[in-house]
Design a protein around this motif. Structure first.
Motif, mmCIF file in Angstrom:
data_model
loop_
_atom_site.group_PDB
_atom_site.id
_atom_site.type_symbol
_atom_site.label_atom_id
_atom_site.label_comp_id
_atom_site.label_asym_id
_atom_site.label_seq_id
_atom_site.Cartn_x
_atom_site.Cartn_y
_atom_site.Cartn_z
ATOM 1 N N ILE A 157 0.624 -1.287 0.006
ATOM 2 C CA ILE A 157 -0.105 0.140 -0.012
ATOM 3 C C ILE A 157 1.007 1.323 -0.146
ATOM 4 C CG2 ILE A 157 -1.910 -1.222 1.241
ATOM 5 C CD1 ILE A 157 -1.136 0.392 3.783
ATOM 6 N N ARG A 158 2.165 1.071 0.120
ATOM 7 C CA ARG A 158 2.994 2.208 -0.006
ATOM 8 C C ARG A 158 2.801 3.220 -1.085
ATOM 9 N NH1 ARG A 158 6.720 2.578 4.242
ATOM 10 N NH2 ARG A 158 7.332 0.639 5.178
ATOM 11 N N ASP A 159 2.813 2.494 -2.108
ATOM 12 C CA ASP A 159 2.617 3.324 -3.507
ATOM 13 C C ASP A 159 1.045 3.713 -3.909
ATOM 14 O OD1 ASP A 159 5.332 3.141 -3.870
ATOM 15 O OD2 ASP A 159 5.231 1.189 -5.031
ATOM 16 N N ILE A 160 0.133 3.480 -3.054
ATOM 17 C CA ILE A 160 -1.381 3.847 -3.473
ATOM 18 C C ILE A 160 -1.351 5.338 -2.717
ATOM 19 C CG2 ILE A 160 -3.542 3.239 -2.726
ATOM 20 C CD1 ILE A 160 -2.963 0.255 -2.504
ATOM 21 N N PRO A 205 -2.660 8.553 -0.861
ATOM 22 C CA PRO A 205 -3.580 8.859 0.001
ATOM 23 C C PRO A 205 -4.982 9.001 -0.365
ATOM 24 C CG PRO A 205 -1.625 10.048 0.544
ATOM 25 C CD PRO A 205 -1.666 9.607 -1.066
ATOM 26 N N GLY A 206 -5.926 8.346 0.455
ATOM 27 C CA GLY A 206 -7.498 8.279 -0.300
ATOM 28 C C GLY A 206 -7.696 7.063 -1.043
ATOM 29 N N SER A 207 -6.778 6.212 -0.987
ATOM 30 C CA SER A 207 -7.036 5.042 -1.929
ATOM 31 C C SER A 207 -7.681 5.086 -3.253
ATOM 32 C CB SER A 207 -7.953 4.126 -0.814
ATOM 33 O OG SER A 207 -7.312 3.917 0.400
ATOM 34 N N GLU A 208 -7.237 6.180 -3.607
ATOM 35 C CA GLU A 208 -7.568 6.584 -5.155
ATOM 36 C C GLU A 208 -8.931 6.586 -5.263
ATOM 37 O OE1 GLU A 208 -4.557 5.570 -8.574
ATOM 38 O OE2 GLU A 208 -5.024 3.456 -7.478
ATOM 39 N N GLY A 209 -9.573 7.268 -4.254
ATOM 40 C CA GLY A 209 -11.164 7.312 -4.476
ATOM 41 C C GLY A 209 -12.247 6.564 -3.677
ATOM 42 N N LEU A 210 -11.432 5.437 -2.994
ATOM 43 C CA LEU A 210 -12.126 4.470 -2.140
ATOM 44 C C LEU A 210 -12.408 5.046 -0.824
ATOM 45 C CD1 LEU A 210 -13.020 1.614 -3.189
ATOM 46 C CD2 LEU A 210 -11.224 0.494 -1.953
ATOM 47 N N ASP A 255 5.128 1.918 11.433
ATOM 48 C CA ASP A 255 5.330 3.074 10.946
ATOM 49 C C ASP A 255 4.347 3.836 9.716
ATOM 50 O OD1 ASP A 255 7.452 2.980 12.824
ATOM 51 O OD2 ASP A 255 9.079 3.074 11.367
ATOM 52 N N VAL A 256 4.016 3.008 9.089
ATOM 53 C CA VAL A 256 3.019 3.416 8.000
ATOM 54 C C VAL A 256 1.584 3.813 8.590
ATOM 55 C CG1 VAL A 256 1.657 2.446 6.032
ATOM 56 C CG2 VAL A 256 3.985 1.748 6.251
#
Length: 513
Positions: free
Chosen positions: A338-341, A343-348, A421-422
């Motif tokens: 999920i590091r490269d997703i 913030p906001g989970s691409e609208g989810l 940490d994430v």
């Protein structure tokens, strides 16, 4: 010199025996895994003896590793999971398995509240909430479904009180452990008055309940029988502490009204201490804090970071298999994904009410995920789970502030999820504030030890013990650009979701009750 403290932390997944010094250093620990029995979906039980044997095993293993420390133990304290209830007969023997705090059985065949209380609840619009309380009270269920056991119940105590009983032979428990469907007066920190409606609802009698002891006072001494089972020295003083969440707040270094404590555990919570009685949710009381006379306003996300386990079970089998090959945890693999997703989970956007309760938002609520497109995958869902939990905790913090509490100027996060940490960085970004992680992971056990240190003369008072024993936290600073993204989603989408979906939740709720 007797300058060490034995702390027992009986959680949901394990019981831990912890050995602290007066500076808060964890010298050693022993841990025994716990499980539970579920005869029906949504149930959760376990034999009371399992918890007692786990305590004995943990302390015996601890002392076998460190026989040199036993003579240096000045005293002990116990903290435990909340809301798990034990029925005892007149000889102090368990009549049935412990009904654990997460058990979701409900009883609908009960006698409604009568008299003036019924009228008062109708006038203020609380009838449904009281019925919900009544349906969730384990004592009500036992009375109607196991009447023989109910008739033979001489004592009805929480798991914390049961372990104190096994250690001392006395029916006592800490004021700060009384979080359950019981007739407790949350304003006065005492058993409810004889005329209180809670006696009608729970069907309990005063003589069935234990004596309450204020946190920081001696609750008893280790009996000869308990010493034989546990290896703890006979006569060792036991200091009244509090429930796991209450002790976790102190163990995280929180003792003031301007700090919010986030607990990233099975139940995710936001807690804020107060010297005044305030209801963040109308008619729902604050819990007793582990500091005598203080209150803890708490907003719960009942299934909280359990949702991580739910996700792994439902969607993460490939990630768990890869983690096993690489010698990592599944959570580490998921965090890498999920590091490269963005913030906001691409609208989810996810609303994390997988298992709603009485408090917030309401018993009709359900979980929801909106914004799906064809490019989303399971890792977007995982990130949306974490974001949704943090949105909800932020909403809880703001609800507490609006109740008249002081403005929150500091945030501390503890519990299993805080080790990531994430997740900690995501918390800082969503709240738009620096977030601190305590130096010691065993925050509940440390909080109990802090209370004991003051009571045993190893610290002049609890506040000094908290400052001395909590250590230096790690601080996570928010990223202003990321925070702006989260702020827009939180304000424009998340905060509006529940009102838009509430009618649908009610319709679905009516089909399953």
């Amino acid at each position: 010199m007797k300058n060490l403290i034995l702390s027992i932390d009986c959680g949901t997944q394990s019981l831990r025996a912890l050995l602290f010094d007066a500076d808060g250093q964890l010298l050693d620990k022993s841990q025994v895994a716990l499980d539970y029995v579920a005869e029906q979906p949504g149930w959760g039980e376990q034999d009371a003896e399992v918890f007692w044997q786990a305590l004995g095993q943990a302390t015996q293993e601890l002392f076998s590793k460190r026989p040199d420390v036993v003579a240096r133990i000045a005293g002990m304290a116990l903290t435990s999971q909340r809301g798990s209830v034990v029925n005892l007969d007149e000889n102090g023997k368990p009549l049935r398995r412990v009904i654990l705090w997460f058990d979701k059985r409900r009883c609908f065949n009960f006698r409604p509240v009568q008299g003036l209380w019924a009228l008062a609840f109708r006038l203020i619009g609380m009838t449904d909430a009281i019925r919900y309380f009544q349906s969730m009270a384990e004592s009500t269920w036992i009375e109607h479904n196991e009447p023989d056991i109910w008739k033979r119940t001489s004592k009805y105590i929480l798991l914390s009180g049961y372990l104190i009983y096994r250690l001392t032979g006395q029916y006592r428990d800490s004021v700060a452990s009384q979080v359950a469907y019981i007739p407790f007066d949350y304003k006065k920190h005492a058993w409810a008055s004889p005329s209180d409606w809670k006696w009608q609802v729970t069907r309990l009698r005063p003589e069935q309940l234990p004596e309450l002891v204020v946190p920081g006072q001696i609750i008893g001494h280790v009996s000869a029988e308990a010493a034989r089972v546990t290896g703890i020295p006979e006569g060792l003083p036991i200091v009244a502490a509090g429930a796991d969440k209450a002790c976790e707040v102190l163990g995280s270094g929180v003792s003031d009204e301007e700090t919010a404590h986030l607990s990233f555990g099975t139940t995710a919570t936001v807690n804020v201490l107060s010297a005044k009685y305030r209801e963040a949710v109308r008619f729902i009381p604050p819990y007793p804090a582990a500091l005598p006379g203080q209150y803890s306003n708490e907003i719960q996300i009942f299934r909280g970071f359990w949702m991580v386990s739910w996700f792994k079970k439902q969607f993460g089998f490939e990630d768990e298999a890869q983690a096993a090959k690489l010698g990592k945890s599944a959570e580490q693999i998921l965090e890498e994904r999920i590091r490269d997703i963005p913030p906001g989970s691409e609208g989810l956007v996810l609303q994390p009410f997988w298992s709603p309760g009485l408090k917030v938002p309401g018993p009709e609520a359900r979980g929801a995920v909106i914004g799906f497109t064809d490019w989303h995958n399971r890792y977007h869902i995982y990130r949306a789970i974490l974001e949704g939990l943090l949105y909800s905790l932020r909403e809880g913090k703001e609800r507490i502030e609006k109740s008249g509490a002081k403005r929150i100027r500091r945030i501390v996060a503890a519990g299993g999820g805080s080790q990531s940490d994430v997740i900690m960085q995501m918390t800082a970004d969503i709240f738009g504030m620096p977030v601190e992680r305590p130096a010691i992971y065993e925050a509940s056990g440390l909080g109990a030890a802090m209370i004991a240190a003051a009571a045993l003369g190893l610290a002049p008072d609890v506040q000094t013990a908290i400052k001395r024993m909590s250590g230096a936290p790690r601080r996570f600073e928010p990223n202003p650009t990321v925070h702006r993204t989260y702020e827009r989603i939180y304000r424009n989408v998340y905060l509006k979701m529940y009102d838009r979906l509430k009618d649908f939740y009610k319709e679905l709720h009516s089909d399953h009750t």
